[in-house]
Enzyme design. Structure first.
Site, short mmCIF file in Angstrom:
data_model
loop_
_atom_site.label_atom_id
_atom_site.label_comp_id
_atom_site.label_asym_id
_atom_site.label_seq_id
_atom_site.Cartn_x
_atom_site.Cartn_y
_atom_site.Cartn_z
N ARG A 23 71.56 15.23 -29.31
CA ARG A 23 73.00 15.18 -29.48
C ARG A 23 73.41 14.24 -30.62
O ARG A 23 74.52 14.33 -31.12
CB ARG A 23 73.66 14.78 -28.15
CG ARG A 23 75.15 15.03 -28.09
CD ARG A 23 75.66 15.34 -26.69
NE ARG A 23 75.11 14.54 -25.64
CZ ARG A 23 75.52 13.32 -25.27
NH1 ARG A 23 76.54 12.77 -25.91
NH2 ARG A 23 74.95 12.68 -24.27
N TYR A 34 93.50 31.29 -39.96
CA TYR A 34 92.79 32.04 -38.93
C TYR A 34 93.55 31.90 -37.61
O TYR A 34 94.04 30.82 -37.28
CB TYR A 34 91.36 31.53 -38.82
CG TYR A 34 90.62 32.00 -37.61
CD1 TYR A 34 90.51 33.36 -37.31
CD2 TYR A 34 90.02 31.10 -36.74
CE1 TYR A 34 89.84 33.80 -36.19
CE2 TYR A 34 89.33 31.53 -35.61
CZ TYR A 34 89.25 32.88 -35.35
OH TYR A 34 88.58 33.31 -34.22
N ASP A 72 90.12 25.25 -45.67
CA ASP A 72 89.19 26.20 -45.06
C ASP A 72 88.67 27.09 -46.19
O ASP A 72 89.41 27.86 -46.79
CB ASP A 72 89.91 27.03 -44.00
CG ASP A 72 88.96 27.90 -43.19
OD1 ASP A 72 87.96 28.38 -43.76
OD2 ASP A 72 89.22 28.13 -42.00
N LYS A 129 80.16 33.12 -40.67
CA LYS A 129 80.51 34.19 -41.59
C LYS A 129 79.52 34.25 -42.77
O LYS A 129 78.37 34.58 -42.57
CB LYS A 129 81.95 33.99 -42.07
CG LYS A 129 82.97 33.71 -40.93
CD LYS A 129 82.96 34.75 -39.84
CE LYS A 129 84.15 34.66 -38.89
NZ LYS A 129 84.21 33.45 -38.07
#
Length: 404
Positions: A72, A126, A191, A216
């Site tokens: 982590r 988005y 973005d 993507k």
């Protein structure tokens, strides 16, 4: 940044960086392909040293020196991808997360921890990013504005300005340098999912934070889900602390797939962009299409508004896959008002240019004539009587490629 930069001695072209960044140490280790480290924990017989490293991480969020501690806190395979993406975006560092939304959430939490909960944002974004801000799920408050209104929208508690360019799904573009200037001392988050560093590097225009849904184009094959923020080392440290506390870590196998995807990113984006530009040209000349949106910067995304029923087009494709998401080697098409932006209030959605007749297409690497044959057939499936004026004033002569 990690030690994977050791072999770099001079500036390299983006295509070279895409292949070699994050892998520069492999030959010295007698390796060619990067290893996948699936360990969740790592042995250490010096607990005093471990305590000191944990204290250092808690203070600054800097990557611990020496061997890994716990999955982590960080993972060597994921770190390779982070190194590579930072080099491609031209930033000090990058921090990867389990999804793009986890990455954006971490940014908001970092700013909120400083009492800076107000966000200034430009639509469209988005759909889930829009919803996260509008709903205030993380305690944030958002002011929506156009790029010209950013400076006037800033408040003493503004922690972030967010834009997406080209935007999802209309492909609208903003002048990132002008926006960054309007932000003053407030960090600009851009973005860059649609453009990728192949087409633009927002950090060079003043953005402090560069967000990607790595699901993507960075992955590029529709088989990995991830998010990443490229930024300066100071902000990266805070993001690592949030990631450690909230657990939004990226799986090592995903990190490996992303690093592999980056190697072909420039080739994929440029080839798909050629297909997209040609399809935008053909669509703009088609009487069944009311308007075409294709960004001046180029890219592999095309949006277009049909004069008939967009759902008939979705139902009519055979080669093109009707599915949400984008950036894969194959071509996808979807109806934003039904899927990716359904969660946005209908009036806000339409006000941002997302009409009910808009279709968004992520163009892949197939032969362009085959793609056009499939689109032509699907457009022909619309009943002749349905070729009425598109809603929201979209009817009329088709806009040329590059219109917004």
């Amino acid at each position: 940044m990690s030690g994977y930069d050791d072999a770099r001695t001079a500036a390299r072209a983006l295509a070279t960086e895409a292949v070699h960044a994050g892998r520069d140490d492999l030959a010295r280790q007698g390796l060619h392909a990067p290893p996948i480290d699936l360990s969740t924990t790592y042995p250490s017989y010096d607990s005093r040293a471990e305590a000191a490293r944990i204290d250092a991480f808690a203070a600054t969020g800097a990557e611990p020196d020496g061997p890994p501690v716990y999955g982590r806190l960080g993972n060597p395979t994921v770190a390779r991808f982070e190194t590579a993406l930072a080099r491609l975006e031209g930033t000090d560092a990058a921090v990867a997360f389990a999804s793009g939304m986890a990455a954006l959430s971490a940014v908001l939490l970092v700013r909120a921890s400083l009492g800076l909960r107000h966000v200034v944002a430009v639509r469209p974004l988005y759909g889930c990013s829009d919803h996260l801000l509008t709903a205030g799920l993380l305690g944030s408050e958002v002011t929506w504005t156009d790029p010209a209104g950013i400076a006037d929208a800033l408040r003493p508690d503004t922690g972030l300005v967010m834009v997406e360019s080209p935007a999802n799904p209309t492909l609208a573009e903003v002048d990132l340098r002008a926006v960054a200037h309007a932000c003053g001392s407030v960090p600009l988050l851009a973005d860059n999912t649609f453009a990728t560093p192949v087409l633009q590097r927002p950090a060079e225009h003043g953005a402090r934070l560069v967000l990607h849904s790595a699901t993507k184009y960075l992955g590029g094959h529709g088989d990995v889900m991830a998010g990443v923020v490229a930024c300066d080392e100071e902000f990266a440290g805070r993001l690592r602390q949030v990631r450690f506390a909230t657990g939004g870590v990226l799986h090592p196998l995903a990190g490996y797939l992303l690093l592999r995807g980056l190697a072909t990113l420039p080739v994929r984006v440029r080839a798909a962009s050629e297909n997209a530009a040609e399809l935008a040209r053909r669509l703009s000349a088609d009487p069944r299409v009311a308007r075409v949106h294709y960004p001046r910067i180029g890219g592999a995304m095309v949006a277009f508004e049909v004069k008939g029923d967009p759902h008939e087009v979705i139902a009519g494709v055979r080669l093109i896959t009707p599915a949400v998401s984008l950036g894969s080697v194959d071509t996808l098409i979807q109806h934003p008002a039904s899927i990716s932006h359904r969660i946005v209030d209908a009036d806000d959605r339409r006000g941002a240019g997302v009409s009910d007749r808009l279709l968004r297409m992520s163009v892949g690497l197939e032969d362009v004539d085959d793609l056009w044959a499939d689109l032509d057939r699907a457009l022909g499936a619309m009943p002749a009587g349905a070729l009425a004026s598109a809603d929201g004033g979209a009817a009329g002569r088709p806009a040329p490629a590059g219109a917004h």
